[in-house]
Structures are given as C-alpha cells and as structure tokens.
Write a protein that holds these residues in place. Structure first.
Motif, PDB file in Angstrom:
ATOM      1  N   LEU A 119       8.500  12.281  -5.191  1.00  0.00           N
ATOM      2  CA  LEU A 119       9.898  12.668  -5.377  1.00  0.00           C
ATOM      3  C   LEU A 119      10.670  11.560  -6.087  1.00  0.00           C
ATOM      4  N   GLN A 120      10.336  10.315  -5.772  1.00  0.00           N
ATOM      5  CA  GLN A 120      10.995   9.187  -6.424  1.00  0.00           C
ATOM      6  C   GLN A 120      10.402   8.942  -7.807  1.00  0.00           C
ATOM      7  N   LEU A 121       9.096   9.060  -7.920  1.00  0.00           N
ATOM      8  CA  LEU A 121       8.448   8.794  -9.208  1.00  0.00           C
ATOM      9  C   LEU A 121       8.790   9.838 -10.259  1.00  0.00           C
ATOM     10  N   ALA A 122       9.317  10.983  -9.836  1.00  0.00           N
ATOM     11  CA  ALA A 122       9.728  11.999 -10.809  1.00  0.00           C
ATOM     12  C   ALA A 122      10.796  11.457 -11.753  1.00  0.00           C
ATOM     13  N   GLY A 123      11.540  10.452 -11.324  1.00  0.00           N
ATOM     14  CA  GLY A 123      12.574   9.860 -12.161  1.00  0.00           C
ATOM     15  C   GLY A 123      12.135   8.613 -12.894  1.00  0.00           C
ATOM     16  N   CYS A 124      10.849   8.276 -12.835  1.00  0.00           N
ATOM     17  CA  CYS A 124      10.350   7.029 -13.414  1.00  0.00           C
ATOM     18  C   CYS A 124       9.679   7.300 -14.760  1.00  0.00           C
ATOM     19  N   PRO A 125      10.286   6.900 -15.866  1.00  0.00           N
ATOM     20  CA  PRO A 125       9.678   7.186 -17.164  1.00  0.00           C
ATOM     21  C   PRO A 125       8.364   6.458 -17.404  1.00  0.00           C
ATOM     22  N   ALA A 126       8.112   5.383 -16.667  1.00  0.00           N
ATOM     23  CA  ALA A 126       6.870   4.637 -16.848  1.00  0.00           C
ATOM     24  C   ALA A 126       5.694   5.258 -16.108  1.00  0.00           C
ATOM     25  N   TYR A 127       5.975   6.057 -15.100  1.00  0.00           N
ATOM     26  CA  TYR A 127       4.882   6.531 -14.251  1.00  0.00           C
ATOM     27  C   TYR A 127       3.826   7.338 -15.006  1.00  0.00           C
ATOM     28  N   PRO A 128       4.191   8.246 -15.921  1.00  0.00           N
ATOM     29  CA  PRO A 128       3.144   8.988 -16.636  1.00  0.00           C
ATOM     30  C   PRO A 128       2.215   8.103 -17.468  1.00  0.00           C
ATOM     31  N   LEU A 129       2.631   6.870 -17.731  1.00  0.00           N
ATOM     32  CA  LEU A 129       1.814   5.952 -18.526  1.00  0.00           C
ATOM     33  C   LEU A 129       0.806   5.186 -17.687  1.00  0.00           C
ATOM     34  N   MET A 130       0.938   5.257 -16.369  1.00  0.00           N
ATOM     35  CA  MET A 130       0.092   4.459 -15.483  1.00  0.00           C
ATOM     36  C   MET A 130      -1.359   4.944 -15.502  1.00  0.00           C
ATOM     37  N   ASP A 131      -2.277   3.982 -15.379  1.00  0.00           N
ATOM     38  CA  ASP A 131      -3.705   4.292 -15.332  1.00  0.00           C
ATOM     39  C   ASP A 131      -4.172   4.688 -13.937  1.00  0.00           C
ATOM     40  N   GLY A 132      -3.377   4.412 -12.911  1.00  0.00           N
ATOM     41  CA  GLY A 132      -3.759   4.758 -11.556  1.00  0.00           C
ATOM     42  C   GLY A 132      -2.757   4.207 -10.560  1.00  0.00           C
ATOM     43  N   ARG A 133      -2.940   4.560  -9.298  1.00  0.00           N
ATOM     44  CA  ARG A 133      -2.005   4.101  -8.276  1.00  0.00           C
ATOM     45  C   ARG A 133      -2.693   4.021  -6.934  1.00  0.00           C
ATOM     46  N   VAL A 134      -2.134   3.186  -6.071  1.00  0.00           N
ATOM     47  CA  VAL A 134      -2.468   3.144  -4.654  1.00  0.00           C
ATOM     48  C   VAL A 134      -1.143   3.078  -3.901  1.00  0.00           C
ATOM     49  N   VAL A 135      -0.979   3.955  -2.902  1.00  0.00           N
ATOM     50  CA  VAL A 135       0.264   4.081  -2.138  1.00  0.00           C
ATOM     51  C   VAL A 135      -0.060   3.933  -0.655  1.00  0.00           C
ATOM     52  N   SER A 136       0.660   3.064   0.014  1.00  0.00           N
ATOM     53  CA  SER A 136       0.351   2.723   1.404  1.00  0.00           C
ATOM     54  C   SER A 136       0.361   3.927   2.329  1.00  0.00           C
ATOM     55  N   GLY A 137       1.311   4.841   2.128  1.00  0.00           N
ATOM     56  CA  GLY A 137       1.431   5.975   3.040  1.00  0.00           C
ATOM     57  C   GLY A 137       0.199   6.856   3.075  1.00  0.00           C
ATOM     58  N   PHE A 138      -0.523   6.909   1.965  1.00  0.00           N
ATOM     59  CA  PHE A 138      -1.757   7.687   1.918  1.00  0.00           C
ATOM     60  C   PHE A 138      -2.953   6.886   2.430  1.00  0.00           C
ATOM     61  N   GLU A 139      -2.934   5.584   2.190  1.00  0.00           N
ATOM     62  CA  GLU A 139      -4.096   4.743   2.506  1.00  0.00           C
ATOM     63  C   GLU A 139      -4.046   4.160   3.904  1.00  0.00           C
ATOM     64  N   ARG A 140      -2.840   4.110   4.490  1.00  0.00           N
ATOM     65  CA  ARG A 140      -2.616   3.539   5.815  1.00  0.00           C
ATOM     66  C   ARG A 140      -3.002   2.061   5.884  1.00  0.00           C
ATOM     67  N   VAL A 141      -2.730   1.381   4.806  1.00  0.00           N
ATOM     68  CA  VAL A 141      -2.805  -0.083   4.742  1.00  0.00           C
ATOM     69  C   VAL A 141      -1.690  -0.503   3.806  1.00  0.00           C
ATOM     70  N   MET A 142      -1.043  -1.631   4.115  1.00  0.00           N
ATOM     71  CA  MET A 142       0.174  -2.023   3.399  1.00  0.00           C
ATOM     72  C   MET A 142       0.060  -3.429   2.830  1.00  0.00           C
ATOM     73  N   LYS A 143       0.779  -3.651   1.724  1.00  0.00           N
ATOM     74  CA  LYS A 143       1.034  -5.021   1.296  1.00  0.00           C
ATOM     75  C   LYS A 143       1.816  -5.731   2.410  1.00  0.00           C
ATOM     76  N   PRO A 144       1.549  -6.994   2.657  1.00  0.00           N
ATOM     77  CA  PRO A 144       0.736  -7.929   1.874  1.00  0.00           C
ATOM     78  C   PRO A 144      -0.717  -8.058   2.302  1.00  0.00           C
ATOM     79  N   ASP A 145      -1.257  -7.106   3.046  1.00  0.00           N
ATOM     80  CA  ASP A 145      -2.672  -7.160   3.423  1.00  0.00           C
ATOM     81  C   ASP A 145      -3.520  -7.207   2.150  1.00  0.00           C
ATOM     82  N   PRO A 146      -4.343  -8.239   1.957  1.00  0.00           N
ATOM     83  CA  PRO A 146      -5.169  -8.296   0.745  1.00  0.00           C
ATOM     84  C   PRO A 146      -6.046  -7.069   0.557  1.00  0.00           C
TER      85      PRO A 146
END
Length: 209
Positions: A119-146
């Motif tokens: 919902l937030q990334l829908a407003g981000c013009p750079a997002y369609p250019l990204m090669d990939g992503r990792v999001v904590s809410g899906f992975e259940r691990v957060m920065k700053p955990d290496p």
C-alpha cells in the motif's frame, strides 16, 4: 553469484516518508487528538511487533483502541487503513535508484515493515525498478539482525561485500556491516548519499556521472 555492485535501500525515510505524528494529524481534528492517536498507534511498542510479523493488524487495532477514548476509534480505523496514502516519495533518492539502474548496478529493498507494505510502495516511483526485496513482516526477522541482510543476499545471489546498504537508522547500518555489507546512514542529505554511492560504485569501475 551476482557480480554487480548493489545498493540496498530501506523504505521509511529513505525512499518514502514515514511521519507518525503527521499521519495521525491527517485523521484528527486537533493537535491534542493527533498526539493521542499517535501515541496509541505508531508510538506503541506493538507497532514493532506488527512490522516483525508477530501480530496482525486486527491485534494492532485492538491494542490501540484500548489506549484511546471511544470518540477517536473511527479516526484510528481510518488512520490504520489509509496512512500509507499519506506517505510521500523522497524524490532525490528515488531518482538515484533510476540512475543506479541506468549505470548497470543492482537495486534492492530491505525494510522493517508490515505485510501491507505494498500500500505504501504503490506511491514509490523507484519500486518498479528494484531487482528484489525482503520485508520483515513476511520473513519474521528484522533489522538490525544480520540474518535479514544475509537472507536478502542468499535469496538473490548477492555477495555482501558488493552491497552498500542505505538506512536512516544507525543500528540498522551496523547490522548490515556485521553481515559484511558497507553502509551509509541517510540523514536526509541526498548529496551526501549520492557521494557515498558514487564512491562505492567507483570501487567496481562504475559511476553515476
């Protein structure tokens, strides 16, 4: 293994604004009510649990309701549903992503965010250019955990030594360095970020200019 240099971007206050007090004010009629709403929603420790995937949005809503008078529940519901629409792109950084891609470098997103991040990334013009992503809410691990930085690298075949991580949080930058990446703390100075990216790319015989 991807041999390109790669720049890994945080989202909140790097690619897109995140300003809880402002978001709360958008859905209330007074500064006092905005302060109450912010404290009950974005200011609660459970907000981090939401980003961690440990609780869902219904639980976050119930927690916030318990800390607000009934008259503000409708404002809470509206804010929880629609605050991403009030997040704005940070244009110089989004433009930098486009220039990175034209230079032949990789660009990735690594964010502590909930499962509603799109919902937030829908407003981000750079997002369609990204090669990939990792999001904590899906992975259940957060920065700053290496582990979350290494998860990104493993998923996309990246060498951490060929990655520059950009975040507004110093602890998150240190986590990236522990994982073997270089890091730049973004404090809103787009020129300093561009210089850091230029220096990083220069080590691999590339450049933005």
């Amino acid at each position: 293994m991807d041999g390109r240099p790669n720049v890994v971007f945080d989202m909140g206050n790097v690619l897109m604004t995140f300003d809880g007090p402002y978001f709360a004010r958008c859905f209330t009629d007074s500064d006092d009510d905005a302060r109450l709403l912010h404290a009950a929603l974005f200011g609660r420790p459970e907000w981090a649990l939401l980003d961690a995937g440990a609780i869902g949005h219904d639980t976050m809503r119930r927690v916030a309701e318990a800390h607000l008078p009934l008259r503000l529940h409708a404002a809470l519901h509206a804010c929880l549903e629609h605050w991403p629409e009030r997040s704005e792109p940070i244009i110089p950084v989004c433009d930098l992503v486009a220039r990175l891609k034209r230079a032949g470098a990789g660009a990735y997103l690594l964010s502590n965010a909930s499962t509603r991040i799109d919902l937030q990334l829908a407003g981000c013009p750079a997002y369609p250019l990204m090669d990939g992503r990792v999001v904590s809410g899906f992975e259940r691990v957060m920065k700053p955990d290496p582990a979350i930085y290494l998860l990104l690298c493993g998923r996309y075949g990246l060498d951490p030594a060929r990655c520059l991580f950009v975040d507004d949080n110093a602890d998150n930058c240190r986590g990236a360095e522990v994982a073997g990446m270089r890091a730049h703390r973004f404090d809103g100075d787009a020129a300093a970020l561009e210089d850091a990216v230029e220096a990083f790319l220069g080590a691999w015989g590339m450049g933005l200019r």
